[in-house]
Design a protein around this motif. Sequence first.
Motif, PDB file in Angstrom:
ATOM      1  N   GLY A 115       0.909  -1.154  -0.163  1.00  0.00           N
ATOM      2  CA  GLY A 115       0.049   0.114   0.092  1.00  0.00           C
ATOM      3  C   GLY A 115       0.818   1.440   0.077  1.00  0.00           C
ATOM      4  N   LYS A 116       2.156   1.051   0.157  1.00  0.00           N
ATOM      5  CA  LYS A 116       3.114   2.312   0.181  1.00  0.00           C
ATOM      6  C   LYS A 116       3.348   2.756  -1.176  1.00  0.00           C
ATOM      7  CE  LYS A 116       4.525   3.320   3.806  1.00  0.00           C
ATOM      8  NZ  LYS A 116       3.932   4.221   4.544  1.00  0.00           N
ATOM      9  N   LYS A 117       3.254   3.960  -1.674  1.00  0.00           N
ATOM     10  CA  LYS A 117       3.484   4.273  -2.887  1.00  0.00           C
ATOM     11  C   LYS A 117       4.728   5.009  -2.926  1.00  0.00           C
ATOM     12  CE  LYS A 117      -1.065   3.828  -3.794  1.00  0.00           C
ATOM     13  NZ  LYS A 117      -1.893   4.968  -3.930  1.00  0.00           N
ATOM     14  N   ALA A 118       5.417   4.583  -4.519  1.00  0.00           N
ATOM     15  CA  ALA A 118       6.902   4.961  -4.549  1.00  0.00           C
ATOM     16  C   ALA A 118       7.102   5.479  -5.764  1.00  0.00           C
ATOM     17  CB  ALA A 118       7.766   3.804  -4.136  1.00  0.00           C
ATOM     18  N   MET A 119       7.890   6.213  -5.920  1.00  0.00           N
ATOM     19  CA  MET A 119       8.567   6.749  -7.198  1.00  0.00           C
ATOM     20  C   MET A 119      10.007   6.646  -7.224  1.00  0.00           C
ATOM     21  SD  MET A 119       8.249  10.701  -8.712  1.00  0.00           S
ATOM     22  CE  MET A 119       8.886  11.146 -10.247  1.00  0.00           C
ATOM     23  N   VAL A 120      10.261   6.107  -8.643  1.00  0.00           N
ATOM     24  CA  VAL A 120      11.672   5.730  -8.921  1.00  0.00           C
ATOM     25  C   VAL A 120      12.418   6.630  -9.705  1.00  0.00           C
ATOM     26  CG1 VAL A 120      13.109   4.238  -9.896  1.00  0.00           C
ATOM     27  CG2 VAL A 120      11.664   3.162  -8.404  1.00  0.00           C
ATOM     28  N   VAL A 121      13.481   7.340  -9.308  1.00  0.00           N
ATOM     29  CA  VAL A 121      14.312   8.202 -10.183  1.00  0.00           C
ATOM     30  C   VAL A 121      15.608   7.651 -10.527  1.00  0.00           C
ATOM     31  CG1 VAL A 121      15.012  10.891 -10.188  1.00  0.00           C
ATOM     32  CG2 VAL A 121      12.769  10.305  -9.011  1.00  0.00           C
ATOM     33  N   VAL A 122      15.949   7.941 -11.744  1.00  0.00           N
ATOM     34  CA  VAL A 122      17.227   7.351 -12.062  1.00  0.00           C
ATOM     35  C   VAL A 122      17.870   8.265 -12.829  1.00  0.00           C
ATOM     36  CG1 VAL A 122      18.557   5.631 -13.549  1.00  0.00           C
ATOM     37  CG2 VAL A 122      16.555   4.797 -12.242  1.00  0.00           C
TER      38      VAL A 122
END
Length: 257
Positions: A115-122
Motif C-alpha cells: 500500500g506504500k506508494k513509491a516513485m523511482v528516479v534514475v
Amino acid sequence: MKILAVIGSPRNNGNTYEAVKLIEDELNIKNPGIEFEYVQLGSANLKPCKGCFTCIERGEEKCPLKDGRETLEFKMQQADGVIFASPVYTYNVSWIMKNFLDRFAYRCHRPDFHGKKAMVVVSTGAVGLGFVAALLSLSLGTMGFITCAKLGVTFPPAHERNDTRLKKEMNKLVRKTEMFYERLLDTKPEKPSFIKLLQFVKQKRAYSKAPKDLADFKFWRDKGWLAETTDYYYEVRAGKMIKLLVYIISKLTRCAG
C-alpha cells in the motif's frame, strides 16, 4: 502528506539530488502542505551488509550491524510516499543504493510496505535509464512498494546541452511527478496482477512449511497470511476462475521445480 526521498548517490547534492529537488518543487506547487524529508545515503549511517543471513533467518532485530537501519525503516513506514533515486553506474544502481537494498533484503521475504506508494528516479549522463529504473522498481516491488512512476533524467556533458533538450527533460519530470501525486491521492487498495497473486500463493506455501522458529514463518503467521482463506497480503476481490488458475499454476510450477 509526508514524502521521504532516499538519494542513492555517494555524491551529496549531485545531479540525482537536483532532479529530486525539482520534483519537490513541482509537488509543492500542487500541495504547499507537503512535508519533504531527504535521506542522502552518501552520509547516512548505514554500514555495508555482511551477508550473514541473520536478518532472514532470525529477524532483522538480530542484525549484528548497529546503525541507522531501524530509523530509516521507521521513516519509510511513516511516509505517505517514498522517492527512491539513484544514478546509473555501469548499467546498475549505485553501490550505495545496492547496499541499501541488501540491508533491507529481509523485506523481500517479509514484505511490510504493501500500500506504500513509491516513485523511482534514475539519473544518467547518457544511457541505462530504462533498464536501471525497471531493476530498482522490481526490487522495491518485492518489499511491497507500489511504483507509481518511473522517471529517467539525462544530464548530458556540457557541450551536448541545449534549451530544447532541457525543456524536454523538464516536461518529462513534470508529467511523471503529476502521475506520482495523483496516485498518492488515490487511497483505494491496488488490484494485484495475476503475477502478484501467484507470487503470494507461492510464498505462502513455502513459508507455511518453514521451521516454526524461523523469522519468515512467525511474520507470515502473525500477519494472518498463512490462513487457508487468505488470497493476498490484503483483502482483494479475485474471481473464482482467477483463484483456480493461480492454484493450478502454483501447483504445476512446484512440480516442475
